[in-house]
Design a protein around this motif. Structure first.
Motif, short mmCIF file in Angstrom:
data_model
loop_
_atom_site.label_atom_id
_atom_site.label_comp_id
_atom_site.label_asym_id
_atom_site.label_seq_id
_atom_site.Cartn_x
_atom_site.Cartn_y
_atom_site.Cartn_z
N UNK A 122 3.04 -11.06 -5.82
CA UNK A 122 4.28 -10.33 -5.54
C UNK A 122 4.02 -8.83 -5.58
N UNK A 123 4.43 -8.15 -4.54
CA UNK A 123 4.22 -6.71 -4.44
C UNK A 123 3.03 -6.34 -3.59
N UNK A 124 2.16 -7.30 -3.34
CA UNK A 124 1.04 -7.08 -2.43
C UNK A 124 0.55 -8.46 -1.97
N UNK A 125 1.00 -8.86 -0.78
CA UNK A 125 0.75 -10.19 -0.25
C UNK A 125 -0.32 -10.11 0.83
N UNK A 126 -1.26 -11.06 0.79
CA UNK A 126 -2.31 -11.11 1.80
C UNK A 126 -2.65 -12.56 2.11
N UNK A 127 -3.02 -12.81 3.37
CA UNK A 127 -3.43 -14.14 3.81
C UNK A 127 -4.75 -13.99 4.58
N UNK A 128 -5.86 -14.34 3.96
CA UNK A 128 -7.15 -14.24 4.65
C UNK A 128 -7.45 -15.51 5.43
N UNK A 266 -4.90 -8.75 7.21
CA UNK A 266 -4.52 -9.82 6.28
C UNK A 266 -3.42 -9.41 5.32
N UNK A 267 -3.30 -8.12 5.04
CA UNK A 267 -2.30 -7.64 4.08
C UNK A 267 -0.96 -7.55 4.78
N UNK A 268 0.01 -8.32 4.30
CA UNK A 268 1.29 -8.46 4.97
C UNK A 268 2.37 -7.50 4.47
N UNK A 269 2.28 -7.09 3.23
CA UNK A 269 3.35 -6.27 2.64
C UNK A 269 3.38 -4.89 3.27
N UNK A 270 4.55 -4.48 3.73
CA UNK A 270 4.71 -3.16 4.35
C UNK A 270 4.37 -2.06 3.35
N UNK A 274 4.91 -1.89 -1.14
CA UNK A 274 3.77 -2.28 -1.96
C UNK A 274 3.95 -1.78 -3.39
N UNK A 275 3.71 -2.67 -4.32
CA UNK A 275 3.87 -2.37 -5.74
C UNK A 275 2.72 -1.48 -6.20
N UNK A 276 3.01 -0.28 -6.70
CA UNK A 276 1.94 0.62 -7.15
C UNK A 276 1.04 0.00 -8.22
N UNK A 277 1.66 -0.80 -9.10
CA UNK A 277 0.86 -1.44 -10.15
C UNK A 277 -0.13 -2.43 -9.55
N UNK A 278 0.31 -3.17 -8.52
CA UNK A 278 -0.59 -4.11 -7.86
C UNK A 278 -1.68 -3.37 -7.10
N UNK A 279 -1.31 -2.28 -6.45
CA UNK A 279 -2.30 -1.48 -5.74
C UNK A 279 -3.37 -0.96 -6.69
N UNK A 280 -2.95 -0.57 -7.87
CA UNK A 280 -3.90 -0.08 -8.87
C UNK A 280 -4.79 -1.20 -9.36
N UNK A 281 -4.18 -2.34 -9.64
CA UNK A 281 -4.94 -3.49 -10.14
C UNK A 281 -5.97 -3.97 -9.12
N UNK A 282 -5.61 -3.90 -7.84
CA UNK A 282 -6.47 -4.41 -6.78
C UNK A 282 -7.23 -3.29 -6.06
N UNK A 283 -7.32 -2.13 -6.68
CA UNK A 283 -7.90 -0.98 -5.99
C UNK A 283 -9.31 -1.25 -5.47
#
Length: 291
Positions: A122-128, A266-270, A274-283
């Motif tokens: 949630x906050x950063x969705x991707x489908x590879x 693959x990254x679907x979330x506009x 995008x959740x900043x916390x998720x972006x940081x976690x997945x940097x």
């Protein structure tokens, strides 16, 4: 990405005793997803970096369902690994794949259900894309190394991944054979899925230790029997790593099969959602794709 290919090996006991591996040290790695199975062994082979991760921890402490697959893959990525060789003990579902055979896997059927299978959420969705879940380029190099070493092997096969930790019933084993599966094990999913999300080349060498319980002419699988063949295969696996390492090192540029660009489209979330916390976690995971 240039020529900076780094081979990472995920496997079991004995593989870190590789002839020619120099300047070794065990490194503690902490990831946003917790701790990996163990420290990672780094070293140099013929002047090229190599990283080894004992999948179940030294001493085989962690059962399949409790492996922190996300931390394991992330830790390898943190140490610069670009290409992963996964070495796994499996049961055979085919008469033509006796114990001691190595199978270079090209497909999986994932029947696991108790594992975290994605870095995203949630906050950063991707489908590879996962139609071809392993790197064919890396698989070709593995096949070349096995042929040079004269190790009995099969180039292609489908790996049925079960949850475990119990082995199959006879009915289950026969069902998986009817599905066209070649070998069965407990560890390569979601490992392969996460490697794809992390934009890393990934290939599996499945080392057959036994005929699964479908085979009436052989004793049903037991830990003692499996360990005996695993020990016998360990030397072959070490030789494979030694033969493969220089082949991987000679890759020029990103993988031609697209493993290193798997997150493109693959990254679907506009961006605005995008959740900043998720972006940081997945940097580390999304750095290339999102710039």
């Amino acid at each position: 990405m240039g020529n900076d290919a780094v081979l990472g090996v995920i496997g079991g006991s004995g593989l870190y005793d590789i002839d020619g591996l120099e300047n070794t040290r065990w490194v503690t790695v902490t990831t946003p997803f917790g701790d990996p199975s163990d420290q990672l062994l780094t070293g140099e082979f013929a002047g090229r970096k190599l990283v080894f991760l004992p999948r179940h921890g030294r001493g085989h402490r962690i059962p399949p369902s409790e492996l922190n697959f996300r931390a394991n893959i992330h830790a390898l990525k943190q140490l610069g690994v670009t290409d992963i060789l996964s070495v796994s003990a499996v049961g055979s579902l085919r008469e033509t794949l006796p114990p001691g055979t190595f199978v270079v896997i090209d497909q999986f059927i994932d029947r696991t259900f108790a594992r975290d299978k994605t870095f995203f959420g949630s906050g950063l969705v991707a489908h590879v894309a996962l139609g071809h879940p392993v790197c064919g380029r890396l698989g070709d190099l593995i096949e070349q190394a096995l042929a040079e070493l004269d190790i009995p092997h099969q180039r292609r096969g489908t790996y049925m991944v079960m949850e475990g930790p119990q082995f199959s019933t006879v009915a289950e084993s026969k069902l998986y054979r009817s599905w066209g599966c070649d070998v069965i094990g407990m560890t390569n999913m979601p490992e392969a899925k996460l490697a794809r999300e992390a934009e890393m080349c990934y290939a599996t060498v499945a080392m057959v230790t036994d005929y699964d319980c479908w085979h009436e002419g052989h004793d049903h699988v037991s830990v003692d029997a499996v360990i005996k063949v695993v020990v016998a295969n360990a030397g072959k696996a070490r030789s494979l790593v030694s033969a493969l390492a220089p082949k991987v090192a000679h890759r020029d540029g990103p993988c031609v099969q697209g493993c290193h660009t798997a997150l493109d489209n693959a990254i679907m979330t506009a961006p605005s959602h995008r959740d900043p916390a998720m972006l940081d976690k997945l940097s580390l995971i999304v750095k290339r794709a999102l710039g």
